[in-house]
Design an enzyme around this catalytic site. Structure first.
Site, PDB file in Angstrom:
ATOM      1  CD  GLU A 184      85.392 -23.507  23.714  1.00  0.00           C
ATOM      2  OE1 GLU A 184      84.540 -23.602  22.792  1.00  0.00           O
ATOM      3  OE2 GLU A 184      85.236 -24.008  24.838  1.00  0.00           O
TER       4      GLU A 184
ATOM      5  CB  ALA B 195      88.337 -21.229  30.247  1.00  0.00           C
TER       6      ALA B 195
ATOM      7  N   GLY C  63      83.822 -23.542  28.385  1.00  0.00           N
ATOM      8  CA  GLY C  63      84.038 -24.399  29.565  1.00  0.00           C
ATOM      9  C   GLY C  63      82.790 -24.562  30.412  1.00  0.00           C
TER      10      GLY C  63
ATOM     11  CD  GLU D 265      85.029 -27.638  27.038  1.00  0.00           C
ATOM     12  OE1 GLU D 265      85.384 -26.545  27.511  1.00  0.00           O
ATOM     13  OE2 GLU D 265      85.784 -28.339  26.343  1.00  0.00           O
TER      14      GLU D 265
HETATM   15  N1  COA Z   1      86.230 -14.964  30.990  1.00  0.00           N
HETATM   16  C1  COA Z   1      86.472 -13.821  31.662  1.00  0.00           C
HETATM   17  N2  COA Z   1      85.552 -12.849  31.838  1.00  0.00           N
HETATM   18  C2  COA Z   1      84.344 -13.046  31.295  1.00  0.00           C
HETATM   19  C3  COA Z   1      84.024 -14.213  30.566  1.00  0.00           C
HETATM   20  C4  COA Z   1      85.039 -15.200  30.432  1.00  0.00           C
HETATM   21  N3  COA Z   1      84.803 -16.347  29.790  1.00  0.00           N
HETATM   22  N4  COA Z   1      82.750 -14.109  30.137  1.00  0.00           N
HETATM   23  C5  COA Z   1      82.294 -12.922  30.577  1.00  0.00           C
HETATM   24  N5  COA Z   1      83.249 -12.278  31.270  1.00  0.00           N
HETATM   25  C6  COA Z   1      83.156 -10.973  31.917  1.00  0.00           C
HETATM   26  C7  COA Z   1      83.132  -9.848  30.895  1.00  0.00           C
HETATM   27  O1  COA Z   1      84.447  -9.494  30.505  1.00  0.00           O
HETATM   28  C8  COA Z   1      82.448  -8.743  31.661  1.00  0.00           C
HETATM   29  O2  COA Z   1      83.379  -8.128  32.521  1.00  0.00           O
HETATM   30  P1  COA Z   1      83.258  -6.529  32.842  1.00  0.00           P
HETATM   31  O3  COA Z   1      81.913  -6.373  33.525  1.00  0.00           O
HETATM   32  O4  COA Z   1      84.415  -6.244  33.726  1.00  0.00           O
HETATM   33  O5  COA Z   1      83.289  -5.829  31.514  1.00  0.00           O
HETATM   34  C9  COA Z   1      81.456  -9.501  32.554  1.00  0.00           C
HETATM   35  O6  COA Z   1      81.916 -10.858  32.593  1.00  0.00           O
HETATM   36  C10 COA Z   1      80.038  -9.480  32.001  1.00  0.00           C
HETATM   37  O7  COA Z   1      80.080  -9.968  30.663  1.00  0.00           O
HETATM   38  P2  COA Z   1      79.618  -9.075  29.406  1.00  0.00           P
HETATM   39  O8  COA Z   1      80.401  -9.544  28.231  1.00  0.00           O
HETATM   40  O9  COA Z   1      79.676  -7.615  29.731  1.00  0.00           O
HETATM   41  O10 COA Z   1      78.096  -9.493  29.289  1.00  0.00           O
HETATM   42  P3  COA Z   1      77.227  -9.471  27.963  1.00  0.00           P
HETATM   43  O11 COA Z   1      75.811  -9.639  28.407  1.00  0.00           O
HETATM   44  O12 COA Z   1      77.540  -8.301  27.115  1.00  0.00           O
HETATM   45  O13 COA Z   1      77.693 -10.803  27.155  1.00  0.00           O
HETATM   46  C11 COA Z   1      78.418 -13.099  26.955  1.00  0.00           C
HETATM   47  C12 COA Z   1      77.564 -12.071  27.753  1.00  0.00           C
HETATM   48  C13 COA Z   1      78.347 -14.413  27.717  1.00  0.00           C
HETATM   49  C14 COA Z   1      77.798 -13.257  25.580  1.00  0.00           C
HETATM   50  C15 COA Z   1      79.875 -12.590  26.844  1.00  0.00           C
HETATM   51  O14 COA Z   1      80.324 -12.255  28.149  1.00  0.00           O
HETATM   52  C16 COA Z   1      80.831 -13.589  26.260  1.00  0.00           C
HETATM   53  O15 COA Z   1      80.836 -13.802  25.068  1.00  0.00           O
HETATM   54  N6  COA Z   1      81.684 -14.228  27.133  1.00  0.00           N
HETATM   55  C17 COA Z   1      82.742 -15.077  26.693  1.00  0.00           C
HETATM   56  C18 COA Z   1      82.207 -16.445  26.303  1.00  0.00           C
HETATM   57  C19 COA Z   1      83.332 -17.307  25.768  1.00  0.00           C
HETATM   58  O16 COA Z   1      83.922 -17.031  24.738  1.00  0.00           O
HETATM   59  N7  COA Z   1      83.622 -18.401  26.488  1.00  0.00           N
HETATM   60  C20 COA Z   1      84.606 -19.355  26.072  1.00  0.00           C
HETATM   61  C21 COA Z   1      85.891 -19.110  26.756  1.00  0.00           C
HETATM   62  S1  COA Z   1      87.123 -20.266  26.235  1.00  0.00           S
END
Ligand code: COA
Length: 275
Positions: A149, A83, A126, A129
């Protein structure tokens, strides 16, 4: 091709006189790793309504767009990284409840047509999911799954605690949800979270071949098969067996069962009519 936050592509299978196509829905926010914001949910919901009412659509494939890799700081490949966390900031239960009561995860789950998640990259929260809302999951070797989450002080809200548990079992669901850890595609295969894992370069071809095989069956019988298999998730065994029997017996009154049986006996290829 319909462009938006969800790009829709149609591939004609041309295997029956009635036509028939596979729709590929591509989440199109690669700079946000295809995080599922409200607008994306709305487009997915609309895509479901259109696919459901269009007899020509036989199978839906859901995947994620990748951002260009030739930039200074390329974004990682993603199916959907969950999400959109930015939309959670400062929200109360009253703010989020209406959205979670009308979400794309359930809409996709409730499609009567077969769905395949084509995962190449991160499928988190998500995103996992969303893959679980599909009937079949095929992943590339570069994919990672997880329900992180818990790290946000939350639990899965798109069906994860329920569908993950049904699909991988209680212990694996507990471990994934309570730790928030990511697992690579080969581990996802071991626990039954995905159906198969293929090299990234072969993913689209494999998924289209699978979708085409399903699209070539009677669309009517496919819907009945999906409904009967769903009974196994929702009903106790004895009732599920009764539900299956009722569906099986009713198929003998369809044209497609006569067509299928006669085609086999006369060594012909069946030409389904979808009823
Ligand atoms: N919601 C909003 N933005 C998100 C996102 C999410 N779920 N997942 C990634 N992004 C954004 C990041 O904020 C980043 O934005 P920026 O370029 O403006 O800084 C961009 O996508 C790239 O992600 P980034 O975190 O820089 O890549 P990474 O390679 O360092 O890490 C992940 C990749 C997937 C490990 C990391 O993005 C992450 O942990 N995302 C969240 C996953 C999560 O908790 N999902 C459950 C949500 S309920």
């Amino acid at each position: 091709m319909v462009e938006g936050l969800v790009t829709i592509e149609r591939i004609e299978t041309q295997t029956s006189p009635e036509g028939g196509c596979i729709e590929i829905w591509t989440l199109n926010r690669p700079d946000r790793l295809n995080a599922l914001n409200r607008a994306t949910h709305q487009e997915l919901i609309q895509a479901c309504d259109r696919a459901e009412s269009n007899d020509n659509v036989r199978v839906v494939v859901i995947t994620g767009a990748h951002s260009p890799q030739d930039t200074k700081r390329p974004k990682p490949k993603s199916f959907a990284a969950g999400a959109d966390i930015a939309e959670f900031s400062g929200k109360s239960s009253d703010d989020v409840r209406p959205f979670f009561e009308n979400n794309a995860w359930e809409k996709i789950w409730n499609l009567t047509k077969p769905t395949i998640a084509m995962v190449d990259g991160y499928a988190l929260g998500g995103g996992t999911e969303l893959a679980l809302s599909c009937d079949i999951r095929i992943a590339s070797e570069d994919s990672n799954f997880g329900q992180p989450e818990i790290n946000l002080g939350l639990i899965p809200g798109g069906g994860g605690t329920q569908r993950l548990t049904k699909i991988v079992g209680y212990g694996h669901a507990m471990e994934l949800i309570l730790t928030g850890d990511m697992i690579p595609a080969n581990r996802a295969l071991e626990i039954g979270l995905v159906n198969s894992v293929v090299p990234s370069s072969k993913l689209r071809g494999e998924v289209i071949a699978l979708a085409t095989k399903i699209a070539e069956k009677s669309p009517y019988t496919i819907k009945v098969a999906k409904r009967a298999i769903r009974s196994a998730l929702d009903l106790p065994l004895t009732q599920g067996i009764l539900a299956e029997r009722s569906e099986f017996v009713a198929l003998f009154d369809t044209e497609d069962s006569s067509i299928g049986v006669e085609a086999f006996l006369s060594k012909q290829k069946p030409e389904w009519v979808g009823k």
